[in-house]
Scaffold this motif. Structure first.
Motif, PDB file in Angstrom:
ATOM      1  N   GLN A  82       2.280   1.768  -3.526  1.00 47.55           N
ATOM      2  CA  GLN A  82       1.219   2.262  -4.405  1.00 47.55           C
ATOM      3  C   GLN A  82       0.947   3.739  -4.156  1.00 47.55           C
ATOM      4  O   GLN A  82       0.777   4.525  -5.103  1.00 47.55           O
ATOM      5  N   SER A 128      -4.824  -0.347  -7.194  1.00 49.04           N
ATOM      6  CA  SER A 128      -4.896   0.569  -6.050  1.00 49.04           C
ATOM      7  C   SER A 128      -6.249   1.285  -5.962  1.00 49.04           C
ATOM      8  O   SER A 128      -6.432   2.131  -5.091  1.00 49.04           O
ATOM      9  N   SER A 151       0.829  -1.204   0.000  1.00 51.67           N
ATOM     10  CA  SER A 151       0.000   0.000   0.000  1.00 51.67           C
ATOM     11  C   SER A 151       0.861   1.251   0.000  1.00 51.67           C
ATOM     12  O   SER A 151       0.537   2.242  -0.663  1.00 51.67           O
ATOM     13  N   LYS A 185      -9.265   0.228  -5.104  1.00 51.48           N
ATOM     14  CA  LYS A 185     -10.061  -0.064  -3.920  1.00 51.48           C
ATOM     15  C   LYS A 185      -9.461   0.550  -2.663  1.00 51.48           C
ATOM     16  O   LYS A 185     -10.192   1.030  -1.790  1.00 51.48           O
ATOM     17  N   LYS A 186      -8.140   0.557  -2.565  1.00 48.53           N
ATOM     18  CA  LYS A 186      -7.485   1.064  -1.357  1.00 48.53           C
ATOM     19  C   LYS A 186      -7.402   2.587  -1.357  1.00 48.53           C
ATOM     20  O   LYS A 186      -7.419   3.212  -0.303  1.00 48.53           O
ATOM     21  N   HIS A 187      -7.248   3.188  -2.529  1.00 52.05           N
ATOM     22  CA  HIS A 187      -7.032   4.639  -2.615  1.00 52.05           C
ATOM     23  C   HIS A 187      -8.016   5.221  -3.634  1.00 52.05           C
ATOM     24  O   HIS A 187      -7.621   5.849  -4.620  1.00 52.05           O
ATOM     25  N   THR A 188      -9.305   5.028  -3.383  1.00 49.02           N
ATOM     26  CA  THR A 188     -10.322   5.441  -4.352  1.00 49.02           C
ATOM     27  C   THR A 188     -10.304   6.943  -4.589  1.00 49.02           C
ATOM     28  O   THR A 188     -10.346   7.410  -5.744  1.00 49.02           O
TER      29      THR A 188
END
Length: 1452
Positions: free
Chosen positions: A1262, A1320, A1259, A1322-1325
């Motif tokens: 990313q 990335s 994460s 989903k994690k950093h929308t």
């Protein structure tokens, strides 16, 4: 059944086994003999025992002595009969024991044992002709095929092996242990293979090495598949115990089916012994390693193998043989020669193994290339690498291109120096000879290269192949070189002639065999320039006069060709004839004690040859009488011959050939000095520039003006009277004097005392105060005056050439005065030329194609204004396509390191160089020798002024002033630019006229680039001193800016000093940017040059510094000049100089310094002495380079681009019309397109360095990549929106910049950023949505640019539009794919985007046709933009052309 006798098992201590096995074998044999005697006594057998009887009845007749056993039936039939006979025998199973005892008794005799081990001979009778096979197995092998006999026969054979432990192979003509072991191979069935193998391994542990070798190599044919792994591990243990069994064990391994783990283990064991294995065993070890390479670890294995292989051990016997050849006896020498032959054969076998692997194993070939490619250090590269690359190129056609690429790259990087190739050819010629076709192909290819190191390597390949190979290869080499010469390519032609020149010097006798091939070049001389003709005739003359009989036919052909040329009416042919004749004279006039490289004595010229040369010289003299240009060329060629062969000429022959040429000089050109000169001339005669006014007695003068008048009149009225009297032309003045001074120096050991009066004598000229008088003169008078000035200048140039090396202080003072005279005359000449348009000066160089070269050169001077107007007119009519092509050519991201000749002249004019107006007339001046620049060493000199009584009256100080310094440096810069190509120089695919580029450099081209570089390195100390003086001058000028001086004087002085500073920097840059420094043999010269610079900072402390330390000190020394550069062009040159030094190599702190320096220059206000800001095309070109340097070397390029685009451009927008940015004063409205182009190119280049997203990224990784892409997209948005600024419309011609680089940026985003967004999202929308929204604003502006190009129908823009729209459409569907990948496809929405122009106005054609529907869709789009997050806009493929562009939005 007779019980089996087994060998005892090997216990834990191997020693007990070795001690007990022979003794136990003897005990067993004794018991068996007693059993046999008892059995025979009980049975009462006669002489023919059971063994012989059963064999005879089964079909085999035993033979004694040398005869082989005979078999009368088929082998299978024999085995069946014998087996049935044994089983049905009344005493079965005791009969088996009796049969074995009979066999044992029979094989006691070695001859009978040998017969039983050798194949049986078939007995062919009429009845059995078709039943017996032509080849039959041995008796023992047939018995081993019978199940009831096999165990006993195996035991018997193994018991026989110890009998031969101590036999010398060959005593009885047979290797019995090998024959015994061979019986166990390829048996159809083994009852107890485990026991057999166990016994064989026991035998290996106690046997001598030869028997061990035979057993181990036979194991693969004996073992069953299930036993291979177990036996392989035992053999692996044996391999680790010692090196004696390496070859048989690896040979056995290569035929066993092993598991991958064991193969890797054994391969690693084999790899460890490669450095120390015997040379004769090396091919087997390498073969095993290569045969067991897998694709996954091929590169690693090959890398380890090439590091372990060292061919120097193979060279050692050859070196020992050569060093001890003279002191050894004949027997010892023969033994040493045998050792050398063995060594060469082993190396040949080694490369045969590699060749097989390369040919049939694709992974090996590619891995070997990759392993060599991955090696970076120069010391890591070996002769092996070069030979393997040649082998792959020769063997594997599919890897040929890759091999060429790697080899070319290694040569450019200096990893494969020519010394390495020489070692390969000298020590392994028998191996390399097999690759001769590839060597020839590569050499031909390398000669086409644009890199000098590659070209040099190719030429060295030709030379080494000629020296190392046989006559066939030598003939092919010569043929290839002749083909290059006749190809017409300028670079190939020069290097091929240089190679032939080296061959004729080093291998004259060998090249003599192929002189007929070389002579064919005479048929293609129309493609050669005078310099190449000179080289060709040197080669032919050396061959012609090196031997008595062999060269005679070449002499005859040369005489014939030269006579033909001299008799021609074509001036070019006459030139070639003169050059050829002088070359022949030079070969004849060489001293007799000189060898020719082939250990051949040069024959004494006989009377016949002497007569031919005399006749030839008479013909040359006759051809020159009526043509001053040809006579002047004759003088120059003879002078060049004397200069080139200085000290090597026979003075007697030189006097015979040359005396008649120089003795006419005094009578033709020198007269007694008198107050008045009688005659009718266009101008009154006046003696000027007399440096010997105090020496009134016997004073002389150069009779220049009367000769020029006579020459001009002779052109108009050429009658019969002029035919009877030899014409004297002023055109021959300088060439004849050059020949005179070189001839005098050669005859007097360098002394010019006999002619030193010519240094200070005056010239008959006229009053040169022409200011305001030129307009009143006629055209003829102005042209006459210009010609007079050209002749005077060329005379002074030759005088300076002649006396520049004299050590007498007074003569040095006179030379400096002559330099001052040259600068004064050039100022006068410039004024006269400006008033005389269309004037053609008299030629000064006579070995060039003057008729072709003159018109373009003459037009460059006075016609420059006309060409400028024409260019402007053409520019107004030019279409947008032409502008696009011109723009694309200048849009490159890489800075231009070299300026064109026209740009350089423009820069000189901007800098106030007084010589700039004469640059186009440079070919009409005599060439300055390199020795002239030794004058730069001079400081303050005194010249004695004597009175009439020869007493010192006064001392006048003569100093090398700025004008003279500028004159010398300007000429030096032109010379270095011509002869020292920079690292970025590339060969022009279609060069211009061939002869033009060497005009004015005839003497310089006779020196190699290295010789010129050595001369410049010797000048570095005075050049550094002069540059420090310039630095101090401008430092003082900066400090005294407040003082008010006379503006005219200040401007003139400032321009002159600025020009000197610029020329000094150009000189340094030309030297240190020379691509020859990349070659290994020039490292010492580079070190010497850097030591001079470093010594200016640390005097006396640089002698033992490493190269990297010298580079750092030199870099720091030159960096100190940054505060005093007077102009932006000087700053540009200083930056290029620092880059040239820092790239050897470029370290971190140097990059930081370069970025800081470039930014300092960009943030500095550059103003001329007149107060105007610097501008123009030259300024923009330098600005482009400096901005590229800054962005390429800064540690954060995205931050730098954002600072310029946000801060600098904002300041510019808020400034006045003629204003500039306060932070970046170089950023103005005129230079904004330059900044924009470079920032767009650098931004697109920088995002390519961001790694693509991977599923395995954490994460944090990313997030870091998203942050970098956020900054890049923000910068992209700022740059694209700069199109909307109010002064951008002035630069609408540059719209292809954002269109072109916008497309490239979008493509890079698709390739590198979209994979990151996939993983990335989903994690950093929020970050992803923000990134896409910002990018959509930029793509919308790109769409408006496409609409603009459609409205204006600009071809230059519309050429880029289809590719841009394609990329934007791909972008739309790629985002859709990203959403589908993350299960958010319902958030994808497509709308219609209207076509608009640059200002955002709707395109009316679309609005008028579909106004209603567009308004509805616009309302829908506006309402959607409210609650939704706008993601991106791109063209939709299914949308109507009239409906504009599709818009894509992401719903929450």
């Amino acid at each position: 059944m007779v019980s089996k006798r087994k060998l005892s098992k090997v216990d834990d201590s191997g020693e007990s086994c070795k001690a007990d096995l022979p003794s136990r074998c003897l005990e067993i044999k004794k018991s068996r003999l007693s059993d046999k005697e008892n059995a025979s006594a009980l049975c009462g057998l006669d002489n023919e025992g059971v063994f012989e009887e059963l064999l005879r009845t089964s079909g085999i007749v035993l033979k004694a002595g040398e005869g082989q056993n005979e078999i009368a039936v088929d082998q299978m039939a024999f085995q069946k009969k014998l087996c049935l006979a044994l089983e049905k025998h009344p005493t079965y199973p005791d009969v088996v024991k009796q049969f074995i005892s009979g066999l044992e008794s029979h094989i006691k005799d070695r001859n009978q044992f040998k017969n039983c081990l050798l194949p049986c001979t078939p007995v062919r009778t009429e009845g059995s002709r078709n039943l017996v096979h032509s080849y039959c197995e041995s008796l023992i092998k047939l018995l081993l095929g019978i199940k009831i006999l096999q165990p006993a026969v195996i035991t018997l054979l193994l018991e026989k092996i110890p009998e031969f432990f101590f036999d010398i192979v060959g005593t009885f003509g047979t290797n019995f242990p090998r024959l015994i072991v061979n019986q166990f191979k390829w048996l159809d069935r083994l009852l107890d293979s485990q026991d057999l193998v166990k016994k064989l391994m026991q035998m290996v542990s106690v046997s001598p090495v030869p028997i061990q070798h035979d057993i181990i190599t036979s194991l693969p044919e004996i073992l069953e598949d299930s036993q291979q792994s177990e036996v392989a591990r035992e053999l692996s243990c044996l391999l680790k115990q010692g090196r004696r069994l390496t070859v048989p064990i690896l040979d056995a391994f290569s035929r066993l089916d092993l598991d991958a783990e064991l193969v890797a283990e054994v391969r690693q064991s084999a790899m460890t012994i490669v450095p120390s294995v015997k040379l004769e065993d090396l091919p087997v070890v390498v073969k095993f390693i290569l045969q067991n390479v897998k694709a996954a670890d091929a590169v690693e294995v090959i890398s380890d193998l090439r590091k372990s292989l060292d061919l120097s051990s193979c060279v050692l016997p050859l070196q020992i043989h050569s060093s001890q050849k003279k002191i050894k006896s004949q027997v010892q020498a023969s033994s040493s020669l045998s050792q050398v032959t063995t060594s060469q054969n082993c190396v040949k076998l080694l490369f045969d193994v590699i060749k097989l692997a390369v040919r049939f194993q694709k992974d090996v070939s590619e891995a070997w290339i990759k392993a060599i490619e991955n090696s970076t250090s120069v010391s890591d590269h070996k002769v092996l690498d070069l030979i393997v690359l040649l082998l792959i190129h020769s063997t594997n056609t599919r890897n040929r291109k890759q091999t060429e690429k790697v080899l070319r790259s290694k040569i450019r990087l200096g990893c494969m120096p020519e010394q390495l190739m020489q070692n390969a050819f000298q020590n392994h010629s028998t191996v390399i000879k097999d690759f001769f076709p590839s060597i020839l192909t590569l050499a031909q290819m390398f000669l086409h290269s644009a890199h000098p190191a590659v070209v040099s390597f190719g030429s060295c390949m030709y030379k080494q192949a000629f020296a190392a190979f046989d006559s066939y290869c030598q003939q092919e080499v010569v043929t290839a070189l002749v083909t290059h010469v006749c190809s017409g390519s300028e670079a190939e032609l020069d290097i091929s002639l240089d190679v032939l020149t080296d061959l004729v010097v080093l291998h004259t006798s060998l090249l003599m065999r192929y002189a007929a091939f070389v002579k064919t070049i005479l048929d293609s001389t129309q493609k050669l320039n005078p310099c190449q003709i000179r080289k060709l005739f040197y080669i032919l003359s050396t061959l012609a006069f090196s031997q008595r009989q062999e060269g005679s036919y070449i002499q005859d052909d040369m005489h014939m060709v030269i006579r033909k040329w001299l008799s021609s009416t074509v001036p070019n042919h006459k030139q070639m004839g003169i050059i050829g004749a002088v070359s022949m004279i030079g070969s004849v006039a060489l001293k007799r004690n000189e060898g020719d490289g082939g250990s051949l004595e040069r024959p004494e010229p006989n009377s016949e040859r002497h007569g031919q040369l005399s006749t030839l010289l008479d013909l040359v003299g006759f051809c020159c009488e009526q043509t001053p240009e040809i006579l002047a060329l004759y003088y120059d060629e003879f002078a060049s011959l004397i200069e080139k062969q200085k000290g090597n000429l026979d003075l007697q022959l030189l006097d015979e050939f040359g005396k008649s040429l120089v003795e006419d000089f005094p009578s033709d050109f020198v007269v007694d000095l008198s107050p008045t000169v009688h005659g009718s001339f266009l101008f009154p005669v006046k003696a000027l520039y007399n440096l010997d006014e105090d020496q009134s007695q016997e004073a002389i003068a150069i009779n220049l003006l009367p000769l020029v008048s006579q020459n001009e009149l002779g052109r108009v009225t050429a009658g019969a009277s002029s035919q009877s009297k030899r014409a004297v032309s002023p055109m021959c003045l300088s060439p004849c004097f050059r020949l005179l001074r070189l001839y005098t120096a050669e005859q007097n050991s360098g002394s010019l005392e006999d002619i030193d009066a010519l240094l200070g004598c005056p010239l008959y000229l006229t009053d040169l105060e022409v200011e305001g008088k030129l307009d009143s003169l006629s055209k003829q008078e102005r042209e006459f005056l210009c010609s007079l000035l050209f002749y005077a200048l060329n005379w002074f140039r030759e005088v300076v050439n002649a006396f520049c090396q004299q050590q007498d202080a007074e003569m040095k003072g006179k030379v400096l005065t002559r330099l001052q005279n040259i600068t004064e005359l050039q100022n006068v000449l410039g004024k006269c030329l400006a008033a005389t348009p269309g004037y053609v000066p008299p030629p000064a160089t006579f070995d060039s194609e003057a008729p072709e070269a003159t018109p373009s050169i003459n037009a460059a001077g006075p016609g420059r204004k006309r060409s400028g107007r024409k260019k402007k007119a053409d520019g107004s009519k030019a279409g947008s396509a032409d502008r696009s092509q011109a723009e694309d050519s200048s849009e490159g991201n890489q800075p231009d390191t070299e300026l064109s000749e026209l740009d350089k002249t423009a820069a000189d004019r901007e800098a106030g160089n007084p010589l700039a107006q004469l640059q186009s007339y440079r070919p009409y001046f005599r060439e300055l020798d390199l020795e002239v620049f030794t004058v730069l060493h001079c400081g303050l000199l005194t010249k004695s002024v004597l009175d009439t009584e020869m007493h010192t009256e006064a001392r006048e100080v003569v100093q090398l002033g700025p004008a003279e310094l500028c004159f010398l440096l300007d000429d030096l810069c032109w010379k270095l630019e011509h002869v020292l190509p920079s690292g970025s120089t590339r060969r022009v695919p279609f060069p211009k006229e061939r002869g033009n580029k060497d005009i004015g450099f005839s003497h310089l081209c006779q020196r190699s680039p290295k010789e010129v570089a050595v001369c410049v390195v010797d000048l570095l100390k005075p050049l550094c001193k002069h540059m420090e003086n310039m630095h101090n001058y401008f430092q003082a000028a900066v400090q005294n800016q407040g003082a008010e001086d006379e503006p005219t004087v200040n401007i003139q002085e400032h321009q002159l000093m600025s020009s000197c500073y610029q020329q000094l920097l150009l000189t340094f840059r030309s030297l240190f940017a020379w691509n020859g420094f990349s070659q290994h043999e020039n490292t010492d010269l580079l070190r010497s040059a850097l030591r001079v610079l470093a010594d200016r900072l640390k005097p006396g402390e640089t002698e033992f510094l490493l190269l990297e330390e010298l580079i750092s000190e030199s870099f720091q020394y030159l960096l100190n000049f940054q505060q005093s550069v007077p102009s932006f062009h000087c700053a540009y040159i200083l930056t290029q100089l620092l880059i040239a030094i820092a790239e050897k190599p470029m370290s971190g702190w140097k990059k930081e310094k370069m970025a800081s320096l470039a930014k300092q220059f960009l943030c500095q206000s550059w103003v001329k002495p007149s107060g105007d800001r610097e501008k123009g095309s030259q300024f923009n070109s330098a600005l482009h380079t400096l901005l590229c340097v800054y962005l390429e070397h800064t540690d954060n390029i995205l931050k730098a681009i954002e600072e310029i685009s946000s801060t600098g451009v904002t300041e510019l927008m808020n400034s006045a019309k003629d204003g500039c940015s306060s932070t970046y004063p170089t950023l103005s409205r005129q230079t904004f397109p330059v900044f924009f182009r470079v920032m767009m190119a650098q931004l697109e280049s920088s995002v390519k360095s961001i790694p693509a997203g991977k599923p395995s990224d954490s994460s944090e990784v990313q997030l870091e990549k998203l942050l970098r892409w956020n900054i890049a997209v923000r910068n992209f948005h700022i740059l694209i929106n700069l199109v909307k600024v109010r002064f951008w419309l002035l630069f609408c011609l540059y719209l292809q910049i954002p269109i072109k680089y916008g497309r490239l940026f979008v493509e890079a985003f698709l390739k590198l950023a979209m994979p990151l967004l996939d993983h990335s999202f989903k994690k950093h929308t929020d970050d992803v949505q923000s990134l896409l929204k910002t990018l959509q604003l930029s793509t919308r502006q790109l769409h408006h640019m496409c609409g603009h190009s459609k409205i204006h129908q600009d071809i230059g823009l519309t050429n880029h539009v289809p590719l841009l729209k394609k990329s934007l459409e791909q972008f739309v569907y790629r985002v859709k794919a990203m959403l589908a990948f993350n299960h958010c496809q319902e958030a994808f929405w497509v709308g219609i985007l209207k076509n608009r122009d640059l200002q955002g106005e709707e395109i009316l054609t679309q609005a008028s046709e579909e106004r209603g529907s567009d308004e509805d869709e616009e309302d829908a789009e506006d309402s959607a933009e409210g609650p939704a997050e706008e993601v991106l806009q791109g063209p939709r493929g299914c949308a109507s052309r009239r409906r504009g562009r599709a818009g894509v939005q992401l719903r929450r």
